[in-house]
Design a protein around this motif. Structure first.
Motif, PDB file in Angstrom:
ATOM      1  N   LEU A 178       0.857  -1.199   0.000  1.00 12.17           N
ATOM      2  CA  LEU A 178       0.000   0.000   0.000  1.00 12.17           C
ATOM      3  C   LEU A 178       0.885   1.238   0.000  1.00 12.17           C
ATOM      4  O   LEU A 178       1.918   1.271   0.656  1.00 12.17           O
ATOM      5  N   PHE A 179       0.469   2.244  -0.750  1.00 14.52           N
ATOM      6  CA  PHE A 179       1.244   3.482  -0.711  1.00 14.52           C
ATOM      7  C   PHE A 179       0.480   4.640  -0.096  1.00 14.52           C
ATOM      8  O   PHE A 179       0.972   5.743  -0.014  1.00 14.52           O
ATOM      9  N   GLU A 180      -0.742   4.387   0.357  1.00 13.33           N
ATOM     10  CA  GLU A 180      -1.424   5.424   1.116  1.00 13.33           C
ATOM     11  C   GLU A 180      -2.324   4.774   2.157  1.00 13.33           C
ATOM     12  O   GLU A 180      -2.652   3.594   2.061  1.00 13.33           O
ATOM     13  N   ALA A 181      -2.717   5.577   3.162  1.00 11.52           N
ATOM     14  CA  ALA A 181      -3.527   5.042   4.255  1.00 11.52           C
ATOM     15  C   ALA A 181      -4.895   4.613   3.730  1.00 11.52           C
ATOM     16  O   ALA A 181      -5.402   5.177   2.771  1.00 11.52           O
ATOM     17  N   SER A 182      -5.465   3.595   4.368  1.00  9.47           N
ATOM     18  CA  SER A 182      -6.791   3.133   3.936  1.00  9.47           C
ATOM     19  C   SER A 182      -7.889   4.020   4.497  1.00  9.47           C
ATOM     20  O   SER A 182      -8.904   4.229   3.862  1.00  9.47           O
ATOM     21  N   ILE A 183      -7.661   4.509   5.711  1.00 10.50           N
ATOM     22  CA  ILE A 183      -8.688   5.350   6.320  1.00 10.50           C
ATOM     23  C   ILE A 183      -8.453   6.770   5.863  1.00 10.50           C
ATOM     24  O   ILE A 183      -7.483   7.415   6.267  1.00 10.50           O
ATOM     25  N   LYS A 184      -9.299   7.213   4.976  1.00 11.05           N
ATOM     26  CA  LYS A 184      -9.137   8.557   4.412  1.00 11.05           C
ATOM     27  C   LYS A 184     -10.374   9.388   4.733  1.00 11.05           C
ATOM     28  O   LYS A 184     -11.313   8.924   5.347  1.00 11.05           O
ATOM     29  N   ARG A 185     -10.342  10.626   4.266  1.00 13.37           N
ATOM     30  CA  ARG A 185     -11.555  11.438   4.401  1.00 13.37           C
ATOM     31  C   ARG A 185     -12.614  10.833   3.489  1.00 13.37           C
ATOM     32  O   ARG A 185     -12.323  10.430   2.371  1.00 13.37           O
ATOM     33  N   TYR A 186     -13.829  10.794   3.975  1.00 11.89           N
ATOM     34  CA  TYR A 186     -14.894  10.261   3.144  1.00 11.89           C
ATOM     35  C   TYR A 186     -16.002  11.298   2.994  1.00 11.89           C
ATOM     36  O   TYR A 186     -16.008  12.324   3.688  1.00 11.89           O
ATOM     37  N   ASP A 187     -16.902  11.006   2.098  1.00 18.32           N
ATOM     38  CA  ASP A 187     -17.956  11.948   1.737  1.00 18.32           C
ATOM     39  C   ASP A 187     -18.772  12.375   2.956  1.00 18.32           C
ATOM     40  O   ASP A 187     -19.193  11.533   3.752  1.00 18.32           O
ATOM     41  N   VAL A 188     -19.013  13.668   3.074  1.00 20.30           N
ATOM     42  CA  VAL A 188     -19.756  14.180   4.222  1.00 20.30           C
ATOM     43  C   VAL A 188     -21.218  13.726   4.176  1.00 20.30           C
ATOM     44  O   VAL A 188     -21.931  13.756   5.185  1.00 20.30           O
ATOM     45  N   LYS A 189     -21.682  13.231   3.035  1.00 20.96           N
ATOM     46  CA  LYS A 189     -23.083  12.803   2.901  1.00 20.96           C
ATOM     47  C   LYS A 189     -23.434  11.695   3.904  1.00 20.96           C
ATOM     48  O   LYS A 189     -24.528  11.675   4.443  1.00 20.96           O
ATOM     49  N   TYR A 190     -22.456  10.804   4.137  1.00 19.02           N
ATOM     50  CA  TYR A 190     -22.720   9.724   5.096  1.00 19.02           C
ATOM     51  C   TYR A 190     -23.036  10.300   6.470  1.00 19.02           C
ATOM     52  O   TYR A 190     -23.934   9.827   7.175  1.00 19.02           O
ATOM     53  N   TYR A 191     -22.266  11.330   6.843  1.00 17.48           N
ATOM     54  CA  TYR A 191     -22.468  11.984   8.131  1.00 17.48           C
ATOM     55  C   TYR A 191     -23.831  12.653   8.172  1.00 17.48           C
ATOM     56  O   TYR A 191     -24.566  12.566   9.161  1.00 17.48           O
ATOM     57  N   LEU A 192     -24.185  13.292   7.059  1.00 19.28           N
ATOM     58  CA  LEU A 192     -25.465  13.982   6.960  1.00 19.28           C
ATOM     59  C   LEU A 192     -26.618  12.999   7.157  1.00 19.28           C
ATOM     60  O   LEU A 192     -27.589  13.284   7.872  1.00 19.28           O
ATOM     61  N   VAL A 193     -26.499  11.829   6.518  1.00 15.69           N
ATOM     62  CA  VAL A 193     -27.546  10.813   6.661  1.00 15.69           C
ATOM     63  C   VAL A 193     -27.686  10.408   8.122  1.00 15.69           C
ATOM     64  O   VAL A 193     -28.792  10.284   8.647  1.00 15.69           O
ATOM     65  N   ALA A 194     -26.546  10.241   8.803  1.00 16.30           N
ATOM     66  CA  ALA A 194     -26.592   9.835  10.213  1.00 16.30           C
ATOM     67  C   ALA A 194     -27.293  10.894  11.050  1.00 16.30           C
ATOM     68  O   ALA A 194     -28.105  10.568  11.923  1.00 16.30           O
ATOM     69  N   VAL A 195     -27.002  12.179  10.762  1.00 20.12           N
ATOM     70  CA  VAL A 195     -27.631  13.257  11.540  1.00 20.12           C
ATOM     71  C   VAL A 195     -29.132  13.283  11.286  1.00 20.12           C
ATOM     72  O   VAL A 195     -29.944  13.369  12.224  1.00 20.12           O
ATOM     73  N   LEU A 196     -29.510  13.157  10.006  1.00 17.88           N
ATOM     74  CA  LEU A 196     -30.941  13.141   9.672  1.00 17.88           C
ATOM     75  C   LEU A 196     -31.635  11.975  10.361  1.00 17.88           C
ATOM     76  O   LEU A 196     -32.748  12.107  10.877  1.00 17.88           O
ATOM     77  N   PHE A 197     -30.953  10.823  10.366  1.00 19.01           N
ATOM     78  CA  PHE A 197     -31.524   9.640  11.015  1.00 19.01           C
ATOM     79  C   PHE A 197     -31.829   9.929  12.476  1.00 19.01           C
ATOM     80  O   PHE A 197     -32.893   9.583  12.983  1.00 19.01           O
ATOM     81  N   LEU A 198     -30.875  10.571  13.155  1.00 16.38           N
ATOM     82  CA  LEU A 198     -31.067  10.874  14.577  1.00 16.38           C
ATOM     83  C   LEU A 198     -32.338  11.689  14.777  1.00 16.38           C
ATOM     84  O   LEU A 198     -33.170  11.376  15.624  1.00 16.38           O
ATOM     85  N   VAL A 199     -32.492  12.748  13.950  1.00 15.88           N
ATOM     86  CA  VAL A 199     -33.661  13.611  14.087  1.00 15.88           C
ATOM     87  C   VAL A 199     -34.944  12.808  13.888  1.00 15.88           C
ATOM     88  O   VAL A 199     -35.857  12.829  14.719  1.00 15.88           O
ATOM     89  N   PHE A 200     -34.990  12.049  12.773  1.00 15.27           N
ATOM     90  CA  PHE A 200     -36.232  11.367  12.428  1.00 15.27           C
ATOM     91  C   PHE A 200     -36.536  10.242  13.400  1.00 15.27           C
ATOM     92  O   PHE A 200     -37.692  10.049  13.792  1.00 15.27           O
TER      93      PHE A 200
END
Lengths: 346, 121
Positions: B48-70
């Protein structure tokens, strides 16, 4: 003392029975796939390949347990535990038959008839997400992380319509006890139909069913494990019994979801139009109710297999759109209509 | 007298024992022959030449927040649902309450969709 012994027998019996169903289910799935695709399927181990699950189990048990060097060790080991523990435990509040009457003492065919059965199911259902996201994250592998993220987003998205469908059921029956819901489904509805939840909540049933398929990561919602894109998703790095716990947990989940569908929407142990308790003895009635319940469950288990080999997989954006744009508004609409009907008939 | 919760604890204990037994038996029966190559990351075979854990799309986070509300709002209707039939006899008050809850949820959903929170391209 006798009471504790009976409770213990029930716990052990139904725990083993649910796991046995899951084991047989792995065989049914492969034979069913073979039947649908017109090929023999597993047919070497035992008659009709019936011993195949045993062989698979032995193989999983005797594999080397590899923890990748890059993985975060503790979380990596915790992942399968957190996934399989709620999966194995959810059945505790599901009634699997009516009751035995021995010497005037009633023995309910249910591990625990608590009045918060609903909340127990919802709570444990949400816990599985931790196992998936932790397993995916701790593996430190790009496929695992992608699979874990996808799966988490999908599971939490479909938990909302799932919860809304359950809420409508709670509105109709006014109780959180699964046994009371099952008992309320005897007799007939509107004079002709069996008094089953599906006739009172047709939309709720469809919502629950779709959400259940998404919650179980089954086709057409098996994106977390889309082999052609991300190998096998969040459990790519797992092997040996840790992988076994993930796979097994999924099958146990399917059995539990089928039982919930039966309990909420298909009259649990009640036969349509026939009251079994009227002409069966107390013990044979208990056994008959158990058999009727699991025949219904078996049908929904088979439906899981049938759908898997019939329907293609959704694209990820389609899954999210279906969840948020269709199912959640429909779920809210369903609650509105249910509340309105109850209000008008009150 | 058992009140139901003890048997749930028994059931949870059963699950826990079984899980540890499965892992334990697997650890006893399986071989243990560690090799460096076995413990590499399962990706494409080259180092491997780069880390596997990288920044990922903020949409996943958004879905989690929406889930909490609903999900939280849904859970708030659960207690009303339990007594709905009994309360409905006294008039339309409880229906209005449920209606307001559902309307607020629907309004929030429409807002989230309008803001393109759930769009994946």
């Amino acid at each position: 003392m006798g009471e504790i012994l009976i409770a213990l027998i029930k716990v052990v019996f139904i725990w083993v029975w649910v796991l046995l169903c899951a084991v047989v289910m792995t065989w049914v799935e492969r034979r069913g796939a073979a039947m649908i695709q017109d090929r023999p399927g597993p047919n070497r181990a035992g008659p009709f390949g019936l011993l195949q699950p045993l062989a698979d189990g032995i193989k999983l048990f005797t594999k080397e347990d590899i923890v990748p060097a890059k993985a975060k060790k503790i979380l990596f080991m915790l992942g399968p535990l957190l996934f399989s523990f709620p999966a194995f435990s959810t059945f505790a509040v599901v009634p699997f038959g009516d009751k035995f009457v021995i010497d005037g003492k009633e023995i309910l065919l249910q591990v625990s008839n608590v009045n918060i059965g609903f909340l127990y199911i919802v709570a444990l259902g949400s816990m599985a997400v931790y196992g998936i996201i932790l397993g995916g994250w701790a593996s430190n592998n790009k496929y695992s992380i992608l699979g874990g993220l996808r799966s988490t987003a999908q599971l939490v998205s479909y938990e909302v319509p799932w919860g809304l469908a359950l809420l409508a059921i709670a509105l109709v029956y006014g109780t959180f006890s699964l046994r009371d819901i099952a008992l309320a489904q005897s007799g007939t509805f509107l004079g002709v139909l069996p008094n089953w939840g599906v006739f009172k909540q047709p939309l709720g049933f469809i919502l629950f069913m779709v959400a259940a398929y998404a919650e179980a990561n089954r086709v057409p919602f098996d994106l977390p494990e889309a082999e052609s894109e991300i190998v096998s998703g969040y459990h790519t790095e797992y092997g040996s019994m840790r992988l076994g716990l993930y796979l097994f947990g999924e099958y146990v989940n399917i059995v539990t979801l089928s039982s919930l569908i039966t309990t909420f929407y298909f009259g649990a142990w009640h036969l349509p139009y026939i009251d079994m308790s009227a002409f069966l003895g107390p013990i044979s009635y208990g056994i008959a109710s158990f058999i009727v319940f699991f025949l219904k469950v078996a049908f929904f288990l088979w439906l899981f297999v049938w759908v898997r080999w019939t329907v293609p997989r959704f694209r990820y954006d389609q899954v999210m759109t279906l969840g948020w744009r269709e199912l959640i508004p429909l779920g809210l609409f369903n609650i509105f209509v249910t509340a309105l009907v109850i209000q008008l008939t009150a | 007298m058992l009140n139901g919760y003890e048997t749930i604890v028994m059931y949870l204990g059963m699950s826990l024992i079984a899980i540890f037994a499965m892992l334990g038996i697997s650890a006893l029966l399986g071989p243990f022959r560690p090799k460096r190559n076995k413990a590499t990351t399962y990706e494409c075979g080259v180092p491997l030449f780069e880390a596997s854990i990288k920044r990922y799309d903020v949409k996943y986070y958004l879905v989690a927040v929406l889930f909490l509300v609903f999900d939280l709002e849904t859970v708030l209707i659960y207690p009303i649902a339990l007594d709905y039939r009994a309360l409905a006899v006294h008039g339309w008050g409880v229906f209005l309450e449920v209606f307001i809850f559902v309307a607020v949820l629907l309004l929030g959903l429409v807002y989230a969709l309008k803001k393109r929170a759930i769009e994946w391209d």
